[in-house]
Design a protein around this motif. Sequence first.
Motif, PDB file in Angstrom:
ATOM      1  N   GLU A 186       0.878  -1.120   0.039  1.00  0.00           N
ATOM      2  CA  GLU A 186      -0.183   0.060  -0.222  1.00  0.00           C
ATOM      3  C   GLU A 186       1.127   1.289   0.027  1.00  0.00           C
ATOM      4  O   GLU A 186       0.429   2.238  -0.611  1.00  0.00           O
ATOM      5  N   ASN A 187       1.740   1.377   0.684  1.00  0.00           N
ATOM      6  CA  ASN A 187       2.510   2.374   0.876  1.00  0.00           C
ATOM      7  C   ASN A 187       3.745   2.820  -0.200  1.00  0.00           C
ATOM      8  O   ASN A 187       4.106   4.140  -0.416  1.00  0.00           O
ATOM      9  N   SER A 188       4.259   1.762  -0.721  1.00  0.00           N
ATOM     10  CA  SER A 188       5.637   2.446  -1.586  1.00  0.00           C
ATOM     11  C   SER A 188       4.841   2.771  -3.131  1.00  0.00           C
ATOM     12  O   SER A 188       3.857   1.899  -3.719  1.00  0.00           O
ATOM     13  N   ASP A 189       4.926   3.904  -3.498  1.00  0.00           N
ATOM     14  CA  ASP A 189       4.403   4.440  -4.531  1.00  0.00           C
ATOM     15  C   ASP A 189       5.073   3.804  -5.966  1.00  0.00           C
ATOM     16  O   ASP A 189       6.151   4.075  -6.219  1.00  0.00           O
ATOM     17  N   GLU A 190       4.409   2.966  -6.634  1.00  0.00           N
ATOM     18  CA  GLU A 190       4.721   2.335  -7.743  1.00  0.00           C
ATOM     19  C   GLU A 190       4.913   3.497  -8.901  1.00  0.00           C
ATOM     20  O   GLU A 190       4.418   4.316  -8.786  1.00  0.00           O
ATOM     21  N   ILE A 191       5.964   2.980  -9.733  1.00  0.00           N
ATOM     22  CA  ILE A 191       6.345   4.271 -10.956  1.00  0.00           C
ATOM     23  C   ILE A 191       5.953   3.550 -12.043  1.00  0.00           C
ATOM     24  O   ILE A 191       6.129   2.398 -12.317  1.00  0.00           O
ATOM     25  N   ARG A 192       5.715   4.439 -13.006  1.00  0.00           N
ATOM     26  CA  ARG A 192       4.957   3.923 -14.339  1.00  0.00           C
ATOM     27  C   ARG A 192       5.806   5.091 -15.220  1.00  0.00           C
ATOM     28  O   ARG A 192       5.873   6.215 -15.035  1.00  0.00           O
ATOM     29  N   GLY A 193       6.462   4.465 -16.353  1.00  0.00           N
ATOM     30  CA  GLY A 193       6.800   5.591 -17.576  1.00  0.00           C
ATOM     31  C   GLY A 193       6.012   5.585 -18.768  1.00  0.00           C
ATOM     32  O   GLY A 193       5.589   4.389 -19.060  1.00  0.00           O
ATOM     33  N   LYS A 194       5.664   6.443 -19.423  1.00  0.00           N
ATOM     34  CA  LYS A 194       4.800   6.528 -20.636  1.00  0.00           C
ATOM     35  C   LYS A 194       5.323   7.793 -21.455  1.00  0.00           C
ATOM     36  O   LYS A 194       5.495   8.925 -21.072  1.00  0.00           O
ATOM     37  N   ILE A 252       8.604  13.473  25.668  1.00  0.00           N
ATOM     38  CA  ILE A 252       7.820  12.545  25.067  1.00  0.00           C
ATOM     39  C   ILE A 252       7.914  12.872  23.719  1.00  0.00           C
ATOM     40  O   ILE A 252       7.074  13.707  23.152  1.00  0.00           O
ATOM     41  N   ALA A 253       8.382  11.984  22.812  1.00  0.00           N
ATOM     42  CA  ALA A 253       8.490  11.906  21.436  1.00  0.00           C
ATOM     43  C   ALA A 253       8.111  10.907  20.494  1.00  0.00           C
ATOM     44  O   ALA A 253       8.533   9.829  21.094  1.00  0.00           O
ATOM     45  N   SER A 254       7.433  10.669  19.644  1.00  0.00           N
ATOM     46  CA  SER A 254       7.135   9.373  18.841  1.00  0.00           C
ATOM     47  C   SER A 254       7.378   9.784  17.372  1.00  0.00           C
ATOM     48  O   SER A 254       7.166  10.713  16.983  1.00  0.00           O
ATOM     49  N   PHE A 255       7.654   8.613  16.691  1.00  0.00           N
ATOM     50  CA  PHE A 255       7.671   8.835  15.288  1.00  0.00           C
ATOM     51  C   PHE A 255       7.225   7.667  14.561  1.00  0.00           C
ATOM     52  O   PHE A 255       7.247   6.472  15.054  1.00  0.00           O
ATOM     53  N   ALA A 256       6.842   7.586  13.210  1.00  0.00           N
ATOM     54  CA  ALA A 256       6.173   6.501  12.339  1.00  0.00           C
ATOM     55  C   ALA A 256       7.374   6.302  11.504  1.00  0.00           C
ATOM     56  O   ALA A 256       7.654   7.125  10.806  1.00  0.00           O
ATOM     57  N   VAL A 257       7.500   5.079  11.276  1.00  0.00           N
ATOM     58  CA  VAL A 257       8.547   4.472  10.302  1.00  0.00           C
ATOM     59  C   VAL A 257       7.644   3.607   9.507  1.00  0.00           C
ATOM     60  O   VAL A 257       6.585   2.622   9.874  1.00  0.00           O
ATOM     61  N   LYS A 258       7.496   3.868   8.048  1.00  0.00           N
ATOM     62  CA  LYS A 258       6.781   3.372   7.036  1.00  0.00           C
ATOM     63  C   LYS A 258       7.061   1.978   6.857  1.00  0.00           C
ATOM     64  O   LYS A 258       8.290   1.520   7.152  1.00  0.00           O
ATOM     65  N   PRO A 259       6.263   1.012   6.227  1.00  0.00           N
ATOM     66  CA  PRO A 259       6.785  -0.095   6.122  1.00  0.00           C
ATOM     67  C   PRO A 259       7.680  -0.490   5.089  1.00  0.00           C
ATOM     68  O   PRO A 259       8.045   0.421   4.394  1.00  0.00           O
ATOM     69  N   THR A 260       8.586  -1.267   5.261  1.00  0.00           N
ATOM     70  CA  THR A 260       9.784  -2.096   4.524  1.00  0.00           C
ATOM     71  C   THR A 260       9.457  -1.652   3.012  1.00  0.00           C
ATOM     72  O   THR A 260       8.349  -2.241   2.441  1.00  0.00           O
ATOM     73  N   SER A 261      10.109  -1.056   2.123  1.00  0.00           N
ATOM     74  CA  SER A 261       9.936  -0.972   0.719  1.00  0.00           C
ATOM     75  C   SER A 261      10.186  -2.170  -0.003  1.00  0.00           C
ATOM     76  O   SER A 261       9.508  -2.416  -1.152  1.00  0.00           O
ATOM     77  N   SER A 262      11.306  -2.882   0.353  1.00  0.00           N
ATOM     78  CA  SER A 262      11.797  -3.988  -0.132  1.00  0.00           C
ATOM     79  C   SER A 262      10.889  -5.339   0.262  1.00  0.00           C
ATOM     80  O   SER A 262      11.354  -5.670   1.273  1.00  0.00           O
ATOM     81  N   ILE A 263      10.156  -5.657  -0.524  1.00  0.00           N
ATOM     82  CA  ILE A 263       9.281  -7.048  -0.271  1.00  0.00           C
ATOM     83  C   ILE A 263       9.280  -8.047  -1.299  1.00  0.00           C
ATOM     84  O   ILE A 263       9.731  -7.778  -2.660  1.00  0.00           O
ATOM     85  N   LEU A 264       8.922  -9.079  -0.935  1.00  0.00           N
ATOM     86  CA  LEU A 264       9.075 -10.369  -1.685  1.00  0.00           C
ATOM     87  C   LEU A 264       7.979 -10.057  -2.813  1.00  0.00           C
ATOM     88  O   LEU A 264       8.273 -10.423  -3.992  1.00  0.00           O
ATOM     89  N   ASN A 265       6.871  -9.631  -2.682  1.00  0.00           N
ATOM     90  CA  ASN A 265       5.817  -9.287  -3.560  1.00  0.00           C
ATOM     91  C   ASN A 265       6.162  -8.431  -4.727  1.00  0.00           C
ATOM     92  O   ASN A 265       6.770  -7.324  -4.455  1.00  0.00           O
ATOM     93  N   SER A 266       5.915  -8.809  -6.049  1.00  0.00           N
ATOM     94  CA  SER A 266       6.470  -7.849  -7.092  1.00  0.00           C
ATOM     95  C   SER A 266       5.670  -6.495  -7.224  1.00  0.00           C
ATOM     96  O   SER A 266       4.682  -6.263  -6.955  1.00  0.00           O
ATOM     97  N   ARG A 267       6.498  -5.472  -7.418  1.00  0.00           N
ATOM     98  CA  ARG A 267       6.169  -4.076  -7.679  1.00  0.00           C
ATOM     99  C   ARG A 267       6.221  -3.391  -8.890  1.00  0.00           C
ATOM    100  O   ARG A 267       7.609  -3.705  -9.700  1.00  0.00           O
ATOM    101  N   GLU A 268       5.543  -2.680  -9.352  1.00  0.00           N
ATOM    102  CA  GLU A 268       5.907  -1.987 -10.734  1.00  0.00           C
ATOM    103  C   GLU A 268       6.927  -0.876 -10.560  1.00  0.00           C
ATOM    104  O   GLU A 268       6.638   0.010  -9.752  1.00  0.00           O
TER     105      GLU A 268
END
Lengths: 361, 361, 361, 361
Positions: C262-270, D295-311
Amino acid sequence: MSFNTFGKFFRFTTWGESHGPAIGCVVDGCPPNIPISEKEIQIDMDKRRPGQSKFTTQRKESDKVTILSGVFEGKTTGTPISMIIYNEDKRSRDYETIKDKFRPGHADYTYFKKYGIRDYRGGGRQSARETASRVAAGAIAKKVLKEIIGKKLNIVGAVVQLGVMGCDRDKWSDLEIRKNPFFCPDKSSVKTWEKYLLNVRKSGSSCGAVIELRAKGVPIGLGAPIYSKLDADIASALMSINAVKGVNIGEGMNAAYLSGEENSDEIRGKSGKIKFKTNKAGGILGGISSGQDIIASFAVKPTSSILNSRETINKKGENTKISVKGRHDPCVGIRAVPIGEAMLACVLLDHYLMNKAQCSN
Amino acid sequence: MSFNTFGKFFRFTTWGESHGPAIGCVVDGCPPNIPISEKEIQIDMDKRRPGQSKFTTQRKESDKVTILSGVFEGKTTGTPISMIIYNEDKRSRDYETIKDKFRPGHADYTYFKKYGIRDYRGGGRQSARETASRVAAGAIAKKVLKEIIGKKLNIVGAVVQLGVMGCDRDKWSDLEIRKNPFFCPDKSSVKTWEKYLLNVRKSGSSCGAVIELRAKGVPIGLGAPIYSKLDADIASALMSINAVKGVNIGEGMNAAYLSGEENSDEIRGKSGKIKFKTNKAGGILGGISSGQDIIASFAVKPTSSILNSRETINKKGENTKISVKGRHDPCVGIRAVPIGEAMLACVLLDHYLMNKAQCSN
Amino acid sequence: MSFNTFGKFFRFTTWGESHGPAIGCVVDGCPPNIPISEKEIQIDMDKRRPGQSKFTTQRKESDKVTILSGVFEGKTTGTPISMIIYNEDKRSRDYETIKDKFRPGHADYTYFKKYGIRDYRGGGRQSARETASRVAAGAIAKKVLKEIIGKKLNIVGAVVQLGVMGCDRDKWSDLEIRKNPFFCPDKSSVKTWEKYLLNVRKSGSSCGAVIELRAKGVPIGLGAPIYSKLDADIASALMSINAVKGVNIGEGMNAAYLSGEENSDEIRGKSGKIKFKTNKAGGILGGISSGQDIIASFAVKPTSSILNSRETINKKGENTKISVKGRHDPCVGIRAVPIGEAMLACVLLDHYLMNKAQCSN
Amino acid sequence: MSFNTFGKFFRFTTWGESHGPAIGCVVDGCPPNIPISEKEIQIDMDKRRPGQSKFTTQRKESDKVTILSGVFEGKTTGTPISMIIYNEDKRSRDYETIKDKFRPGHADYTYFKKYGIRDYRGGGRQSARETASRVAAGAIAKKVLKEIIGKKLNIVGAVVQLGVMGCDRDKWSDLEIRKNPFFCPDKSSVKTWEKYLLNVRKSGSSCGAVIELRAKGVPIGLGAPIYSKLDADIASALMSINAVKGVNIGEGMNAAYLSGEENSDEIRGKSGKIKFKTNKAGGILGGISSGQDIIASFAVKPTSSILNSRETINKKGENTKISVKGRHDPCVGIRAVPIGEAMLACVLLDHYLMNKAQCSN
């Protein structure tokens, strides 16, 4: 970046052009609870103020400083101190004759080439008028130093050479400096200097000067090696003053001529007190103050604007000539004395605060 | 703050002590895509390297520089370039004899008073060994300048005065500088200098030196008034070098002796080209480069560590004496030539980048 | 150090207290030759100006800005731009009742403990009045950006949440934002918000707000890893605004709930153009702008000064109570919109100039 | 400028790429005479070290830190502390498959567009490996703080939300944090989190996290308004950590939902002691520490490198796909805990020193 800001911890930012509505500065990092008044600052302003003798510029400025922020019920609050000085003598001269010419020795040409635009009225930002702001900031620095370190801290400057005329530095008298229009520390030289400078002025020419600064009562340990060495910061501070071309610490350039024996200040201890036998180093070793007097000197080049005609070009690159009309200032170096004192005070306070942060417990 | 960091945009941070495992620096703000190799940097390192002639320190160091980051496939990436130089000649001398004494002319006393602790081995952080890191950073700066500005940019330094011995600066030859062990630019002075320095060494003493730097091909417009003036930054850069006590721009301290006519460089235009008739200003007007050659010089004091015995105190404040055993370095100023060149290169690149940001379109 | 100075290359220094004679700022590092007028700056000043609706503070200030330096014949000269805004509504209220009390939620207590002194009149330096100077500096930044980058660059802020009331961010209309007194981007929410805020005010209480900033047309490549990342500098800029307690870039805190897909913005070229499928990152990857819209949001806490009585202590540490008399400001967050826009503009210009220095050829 | 340097007074400069020979940092401005050893620093390094549980990256690094300068006979000397960490697990993987592709969610694309060149091996400079240097610097900061302020100063971080899974922050136990592989402060959540994260990993996806930092025993008065506010500097520090998208101080974004009564922490005094009834502000008022817990807090986004294929696209702009082979790191947020602690320690020490300079006598 520090385009128009001087200092690291005790910092001031100056603004304003020679013939704009006003000039001023913002002092940041000033410790709180220091009593300070416009009146105290004005004393230093008056030392630099133009038109006080026939030997300096005749521009009429009261140089009255107004505090706009950072002081509450007579004391600093730790917030920025904004000061403003209105320009009074900005009468609409005929700038038409010089607006397109580059005055030799001035920064007209380089400002124009760098920025592609320049306020030509009285030199604009390159005018020595900017130094009034430094003196205001320096007055605050001096007051803070006196409050924190005590009365023994004392910064005094003098002209030790006026053109080709020297003086006897061994006859240095703080009192004498305040008495003559040259800030000359040696009473026996004043008369000769007066005659000399009148001649320079009459001939339509100008001369340079060497100013020496002495700071007594500076604590040991100020200066942050390697790239905030006390002497490096003093050199930068003094070289930033208009028309300054050389800076010496202690023996300065002369150190090259000395032998190792002559130059290294031997140390002696006696009943718990330490004493250096000489002070060739100007009170700084390895960039750190040694507790000896800080001695720094700097050379101011001769006034570039003179009555005698000089060759130059205009904006189109055409050859032309230029000369000053009316009265001129035969030695801009004289008024550099309070400016040098101000800059040294700012550097010392800056390093005092730095050292407190890093090395005190 | 800039304790151990030099520069505003092109910045380097040096670290390391004379007798620790290594010294080094991190260069930050270097533009990307500049080809650079350890081999190129080593050429400059070798100019500063000790033990190359009998006239300089006999410490044995290969001064081999290794790049640890910031260069990928032979080119800079815009990320920090970390360089390391291992200390090799750190043999366990008998530091017992000097560890508790403050060598006069050195920063032993001030470091101890400031920090309450100091690495006494070979001067620790105050050792001129730190300058090897500057030369490495300067080699990168030079390469970047050549890549961006082109071959016409050239920075050369020379010793123009060795102790009391001058030379004929009008006979300056870049070629000659590289041929003699003194970086002397005037061939006719080399022999005399050699005899003079051998005498100084034999007598167990030392002498100072004046180094002159010349930068050709510098673009107009470098320098950011008021407090990052090019000359103020050069003054700070050179004064930060160990043992430097004075800095001149152009005529420098000598400007005080000149008349307004002599000092202000007149300008002439001819078929679209601009030419200054003289260069008293050293290529800088109002803190901004004018397109003329940048001329800066600085004085290095005589080596403080000499064979002849000197009076000093120890940590307890007791009076004692100190002297160097074995061979000593009669003139530390000689090896300041490549260091001065490096610092000037760094200042020029720093200002080139600043100017690009502020004034280019 | 940067106590009262914001920015690295394009820098502004603010000064002044709520009830002193004036406030102002000095903008340094502004490129030369940019046309700018007081009139243009005033447009932004008026957006922040108090007393424009019944939903904000009733302090009467015309907030007229005057330029004192750095602009010549309608154009910037590359020298510092000093601006001053006189305080008009500083009538001598009865500060006696609050001068010795620490208002909860304000910085009265911490200022006093830090500095040992404080200007209690209207909060002194901690007053949100300081932000008027930011808006003036931001107006210049916006103008420079438009001149350099072009009209496509556009920075717009809006209140996307008013207390517990949200709005439909998909209905965002730049036009609508300028029409209602809440800077609400969604027309359909305005009526409800009005009713809600009137209730909050009537009840003597206050509410917080979330402001969202959107910058379109930002070039790729702004941001200097690692410690001048664009998002880190935006976070610092927004968190420095009075009463701000949280900052998000893109999805912000919400990113924690998303999956990697959901979070990593996929990239497309055209056909040579690059398009991200989503913009969860808020236009910043690795601290560098990606060419997508920059999206940042920040939360402003509810006004601390309310009609309802609150427990606190006085300077002597004695327990007491405090409450605001007369009219109060039910939501300080509303006026944070132009301030947020100004800060974002300054950060973007700062990074634009930095990037030009380091990465352009 | 501060490309790769963090801090104003206590400063560290990091260097190095993921797959170069080494990474490291130079700490400058560290007070002298502080006992410090590699062993102490290593304890913190080991908290961040990869490969310690099946829930984090499997890269094999011993992360052994070596001190190269600035420490003499076991104590800091006030000179720069250079530390180096060699990269061990830089086996020549087949980078061919990814060297020309831009990984979505990573900075591959922006680095390439900004610099025109990038070290693609393991992300080069954008790799989270850089954070090891921060932890080393932070370990020194913590030690200095403990030596100067005393044992009561304590900085602890924890993961308070793992993806969609929260925990009971009221059950926070410092002891528990050190016992489970998630740095979870609430024992009752550990089991559920384990199950949840295993599922995330098995599904080839990833999740984000929220880290909360708590600093106890922080002196009143740290933070320099306006542009070095403590919260602004914390925000910048945390946002500079890889993958962080949001930062909260105290109630943070949630403050927008609260009423003025709920949000402003009332103050009570009792026998000379001051007590806040709540801590919505997170211990910071007007940018200055109030003596309450920070008191401070911060959000870390989910790991971008995953097994599922991304465009994504490649360097030529052509459409392609990308996915991670082998094991992946399901939640990079976990290892952000020691990094956040390190950054907070550095900010607090930096401000402690600043405050000492400006406000102590």
